[in-house]
Design an enzyme around this catalytic site. Sequence first.
Site, mmCIF file in Angstrom:
data_model
loop_
_atom_site.group_PDB
_atom_site.id
_atom_site.type_symbol
_atom_site.label_atom_id
_atom_site.label_comp_id
_atom_site.label_asym_id
_atom_site.label_seq_id
_atom_site.Cartn_x
_atom_site.Cartn_y
_atom_site.Cartn_z
ATOM 1 N NE ARG A 196 -19.831 3.852 -6.889
ATOM 2 C CZ ARG A 196 -18.901 3.548 -7.775
ATOM 3 N NH1 ARG A 196 -18.975 2.413 -8.436
ATOM 4 N NH2 ARG A 196 -17.917 4.371 -8.014
ATOM 5 C CE LYS A 202 3.387 3.923 -13.742
ATOM 6 N NZ LYS A 202 3.029 3.233 -14.973
ATOM 7 N N GLY A 251 -10.157 6.980 -5.272
ATOM 8 C CA GLY A 251 -10.313 5.730 -4.513
ATOM 9 C C GLY A 251 -9.414 5.600 -3.302
ATOM 10 N N GLY A 277 -12.760 8.483 -11.466
ATOM 11 C CA GLY A 277 -12.326 9.008 -12.768
ATOM 12 C C GLY A 277 -13.061 10.288 -13.155
HETATM 13 P P1 AMP Z 1 -2.826 6.586 -7.940
HETATM 14 O O1 AMP Z 1 -3.836 5.574 -8.420
HETATM 15 O O2 AMP Z 1 -1.983 7.160 -9.014
HETATM 16 O O3 AMP Z 1 -3.445 7.641 -7.047
HETATM 17 O O4 AMP Z 1 -1.796 5.781 -7.055
HETATM 18 C C1 AMP Z 1 -2.132 5.098 -5.892
HETATM 19 C C2 AMP Z 1 -1.040 4.111 -5.579
HETATM 20 O O5 AMP Z 1 0.189 4.792 -5.417
HETATM 21 C C3 AMP Z 1 -1.259 3.328 -4.305
HETATM 22 O O6 AMP Z 1 -1.554 2.024 -4.634
HETATM 23 C C4 AMP Z 1 0.076 3.456 -3.579
HETATM 24 O O7 AMP Z 1 0.537 2.228 -3.078
HETATM 25 C C5 AMP Z 1 1.007 3.945 -4.660
HETATM 26 N N1 AMP Z 1 2.151 4.691 -4.119
HETATM 27 C C6 AMP Z 1 2.131 5.711 -3.258
HETATM 28 N N2 AMP Z 1 3.381 6.102 -2.935
HETATM 29 C C7 AMP Z 1 4.218 5.284 -3.607
HETATM 30 C C8 AMP Z 1 5.637 5.157 -3.672
HETATM 31 N N3 AMP Z 1 6.425 5.982 -2.967
HETATM 32 N N4 AMP Z 1 6.143 4.220 -4.474
HETATM 33 C C9 AMP Z 1 5.355 3.399 -5.186
HETATM 34 N N5 AMP Z 1 3.993 3.455 -5.160
HETATM 35 C C10 AMP Z 1 3.443 4.387 -4.375
#
Ligand code: AMP
Length: 404
Positions: A42, A205, A361, A384
């Site tokens: 950064r 999620k 990230g 974000g």
């Molecule tokens: P996000 O911050 O919503 O982009 O989510 C990123 C996180 O999703 C990472 O830490 C991954 O480990 C998790 N992730 C990806 N695929 C899966 C899965 N099939 N089950 C649980 N967590 C997951």
Amino acid sequence: MPKLNENFRTIDNVNFKDKKVLIRVDFNVPLDQNRQISDDTRIRESIPTIQKVLNAGGTVILMSHLGRPKGGYEQDYSLTPIVPRLSKLLGRNIIFTRDLFGQKTFDVCNNLKSGDVVLLENLRFYPEEEKGDKKFAKQLASLGDIYINDAFATAHRKHASTATIAEFFPGNKYFGLLLASELRNLNKILHEAKPPFTAIIGGAKVSTKISIIRNLISKVDNLIIGGGMAFTFIKAFGGEVGGSLVETDRIQDVKDMVQEMMLKGVNLYIPTDAIIADGFSDEANFKESQADDINSDWMGLDIGKKTCRRFAEIINKSETILWNGPMGVFELPNFKQGTKAIAIAVASATISGSFSLVGGGDSVAAINMYNLADQISYVSTGGGAMLEYIEGRELPGVAAIMND
Ligand code: AMP
């Protein structure tokens, strides 16, 4: 967010000679236990804007935050570790002021000579910063003649130094080179995408990505869904997903989005096979499985091989690619193959001439893990702010520069 127009104020043709230029930078860098900088990306990214002002005969007053102090001075969040690194990168001395509005700061800022660089202490030591306080912003504004915002990662915050302050610089406020470049590249995706346009959305999620998916439905030709969130889609289609991550309260949202995709002619691709495990750990047993027929003792932690191939085919035929979110639990070596395959597919499509933007990230971490950053058209550092921009929301830090 509208298309960039005549109010897209860049620093390309600004006269900085003998001007005191207040620049909001993002020096929110990770520090190790000894308060040494562990990644100076950064700081390095802010150098071109600072250098441009200095080369044009201006003086520079830098403002930043670091971490989340509770609203008063805390040594752990002081910007002091930044000083030597910044000094080295710029090849000049940095004047550091601890007290934002003390006599010393006013004296320093009033007696700057061409080429001088001042760094103000962490703005978040003052609760007024995060409140977007007008009086505080006015005091900061009084230190300079021109305002530049080059901190994309905080552009979604309506804080004193990122948004309110711009009110005090009518006709004298600009986007720094980094922020302008983020906006140009994100706009290529949102408003000028060459078809076929494929968005790859993954991550844990679906609830955190619903607004993004909704905004993309009217823009993309193909939507690829991976990661934990894919299982809410599979469940919505009637599949058995065992112990995989599912947000039951979002199934109806997913059904509604799928219907909208059908109406708009968007091709939706979800995993057909998965790597499933009997626990959320690298020590768990794991095997390949159909993605919609998972036993209750097992959970899907990555996309399977067939899915990797199918997703890669779609990516390779795309002219424009947006990627946010991993395809699996890529932090665990047994479940990183899907994310790796997608990273490679996006890089190889880019080498063949497609425009690719990777942001968020985890996807950026994956790109760096496989040394592919040079083979991606644009890697967004916004986090974000980038997600909110893709959701179609107005970023206060951007609007503050565009609107007088
Ligand atoms: P996000 O911050 O919503 O982009 O989510 C990123 C996180 O999703 C990472 O830490 C991954 O480990 C998790 N992730 C990806 N695929 C899966 C899965 N099939 N089950 C649980 N967590 C997951």
